[in-house]
Design an enzyme around this catalytic site. Structure first.
Site, short mmCIF file in Angstrom:
data_model
loop_
_atom_site.label_atom_id
_atom_site.label_comp_id
_atom_site.label_asym_id
_atom_site.label_seq_id
_atom_site.Cartn_x
_atom_site.Cartn_y
_atom_site.Cartn_z
N ASP A 94 2.15 2.02 3.46
CA ASP A 94 3.08 1.09 4.13
C ASP A 94 4.51 1.54 3.89
OD1 ASP A 94 0.84 -0.62 4.17
OD2 ASP A 94 1.57 -1.81 2.48
N HIS A 124 0.87 -1.18 0.00
CA HIS A 124 0.00 0.00 0.00
C HIS A 124 0.91 1.23 0.00
CE1 HIS A 124 -2.42 -2.96 2.34
NE2 HIS A 124 -3.48 -2.37 1.85
C1 XLS Z 1 -7.59 -6.77 4.38
C2 XLS Z 1 -7.08 -7.00 3.04
C3 XLS Z 1 -5.90 -6.13 2.64
C4 XLS Z 1 -5.74 -6.13 1.16
C5 XLS Z 1 -4.95 -5.00 0.61
O1 XLS Z 1 -8.36 -7.54 4.92
O2 XLS Z 1 -6.76 -8.35 2.91
O3 XLS Z 1 -4.76 -6.52 3.30
O4 XLS Z 1 -5.19 -7.33 0.72
O5 XLS Z 1 -5.53 -3.79 0.86
#
Ligand code: XLS
Ligand code: NI
Ligand code: NI
Length: 436
Positions: free
Chosen positions: A104, A101
């Site tokens: 992140d 993301h």
């Molecule tokens: C959350 C999601 C997230 C996505 C990416 O539950 O799995 O981690 O994979 O935004």
């Protein structure tokens, strides 16, 4: 240069007899299975958020984990160190893809433009490290759920100003994903959903979500980003009812709003079970509708019942998943992203290695078993025979649309009670066990 994981040099394949916990027993990257290497079939990716930014906090307590790259210095210094640590980890574990993301990898600044500048600085480092190591971006995405401005959603927020902010963030996240030659781009719903209908205009919110996606498609074309978009279904968490509930719900949405040709799905195992489906149900549904894009490979815990995002460890699950994925033609742009985090008590860096080694090996085993199942064709043959009535006579007439209800009634009257045939579930379960 700092070494962040000095306890591990390089994880290698040593075969099933090895007792070295820092080796692969089943994942032999260059080994060919059904015409492709294991690496090409599995396309493993490490996720940035859990692996490097997840530090063990939960709803009842703060972090338990401290990492050397996360100590001291400014937020930007930490972000830089973390990126170096991440590429050291990717290289040592032997994974060729990563996912992230925007927030992140670089800290949010005082303003949107400062956040964008922070992102550009870190992306330049990531790009250099990608070039040096050959590790690639499987997909990028925008975090449209952590900041309080998104408390009532992003594209489905009651306020158009939040919609605009989210659009600006996705625009930038798409640009940096392109800059890093990302193979795809993910939209996970975040807080797109509702907690109560008495304060929510659900129809209007869904119209806005579709509008948002159309705008993203326009921009994708404008900048020439070639990779597919993926929606990641999830039925609940953080909202009571997430709009992208499951694969079937997403597909209906995509069709209603003329989005189907631009989107595939990123199917997550733990989200499938939260929706009361099996992981392989969601995969098969996606394959059948030509919308399987990528996979978030993790698992939940049925006794806990929330999105625990644990590392996969169930050979049955991975076998059935690989059986469906390979029968569906295999991955093109997608892959197996470990959207999973180590448990709160697994506080050492080496636990990150154990977690990924186990997950890669259990998928590698699943691939090996699935390949044997496919080569022998026993299950396929059983299904073909079970449906053989449709390949001739009355079955063909129905499929080809050459018969109506009146003629079907005549047929039923003439032919009497249909002959029953066993579904052979127990036998098939036994055969599956023989393969495993
Ligand atoms: C959350 C999601 C997230 C996505 C990416 O539950 O799995 O981690 O994979 O935004
Ligand atoms: Ni996910
Ligand atoms: Ni999840």
């Amino acid at each position: 240069m700092n070494e962040f994981f000095p306890e591990v040099k390089q994880v290698r394949y040593e075969g099933p007899k090895s007792k070295n916990p820092l080796s692969f027993k089943y994942y032999n990257a260059p080994e060919k299975i059904l015409g492709k290497t294991m690496e090409q079939h599995l396309r493993f990716a490490v996720c940035y958020w859990h692996t490097f930014k997840g530090l063990g906090s939960d709803q009842f307590g703060s972090s338990t984990i401290s990492r050397s790259y996360d100590q001291g210095g400014s937020a930007m210094e930490i972000a830089e160190n973390t990126m170096y640590a991440a590429f050291e980890f990717f290289t040592k574990i032997g994974v060729k893809f990563w996912c992230f993301h925007d927030r992140d990898i670089a800290p949010e600044g005082e303003s949107l433009s400062e956040s964008n500048k922070n992102l550009d600085r870190i992306v330049a480092i990531a790009k250099k490290l990608q070039n040096n190591t050959g590790v690639k971006t499987l997909w990028g995405t925008a975090n449209l759920f952590s900041n309080k401005r998104f408390m009532a959603g992003a594209a489905t927020n009651p306020s158009p100003n939040v919609f605009a902010y989210a659009a600006a963030q996705v625009k930038k996240a798409m640009e940096v994903t392109k800059e890093l030659s990302g193979a795809g781009y993910v939209f996970w719903g975040g807080r797109e959903g509702y907690d109560m209908l008495l304060n929510t205009d659900m129809k209007r919110e869904l119209d806005h979500l579709a509008k948002f996606f159309h705008l993203a498609i326009d921009y994708k074309k404008k900048i020439g980003f070639k990779g597919p978009f993926y929606i990641e279904p999830k039925p609940k968490e953080p909202t009571k009812h997430q709009y992208d509930f499951d694969a079937g719900n997403c597909y209906a949405f995509l069709q209603k709003y003329d989005l189907a040709e631009y989107f595939k799905l990123n199917v997550e195992a733990n989200h499938a079970t939260l929706a009361s489906h099996s992981f392989h149900h969601e995969l098969q549904y996606s394959v059948d509708n030509n919308i399987l894009g990528s996979v978030d490979a993790n698992r939940g815990d049925l006794l806990l019942g929330w999105d625990t995002d644990q590392f996969p460890n169930d050979i049955y699950e991975t076998t059935l998943a690989m059986y469906i994925i390979i029968n569906g033609g295999g991955f093109t742009t997608g892959g197996l992203n470990f959207d999973a985090h180590v448990r709160r008590q697994s506080i050492d860096p080496i636990d990150l290695f154990y977690a990924h080694i186990g997950a890669m090996d259990v998928f590698a085993r699943g691939l090996r078993v699935a390949a044997n199942m496919i080569k022998d064709g026993k299950f396929k043959k059983f299904v073909q025979q079970r449906y053989a009535g449709w390949d001739k006579g009355i079955g063909q007439k129905i499929e080809k649309g050459r018969i109506d209800f009146v003629q079907l009634e005549k047929y039923a009257l003439e032919n009497g009670e249909p002959k029953l045939q066993s579904g052979r579930q127990e036998l098939l379960e036994n055969i599956l066990n023989e393969y495993i």
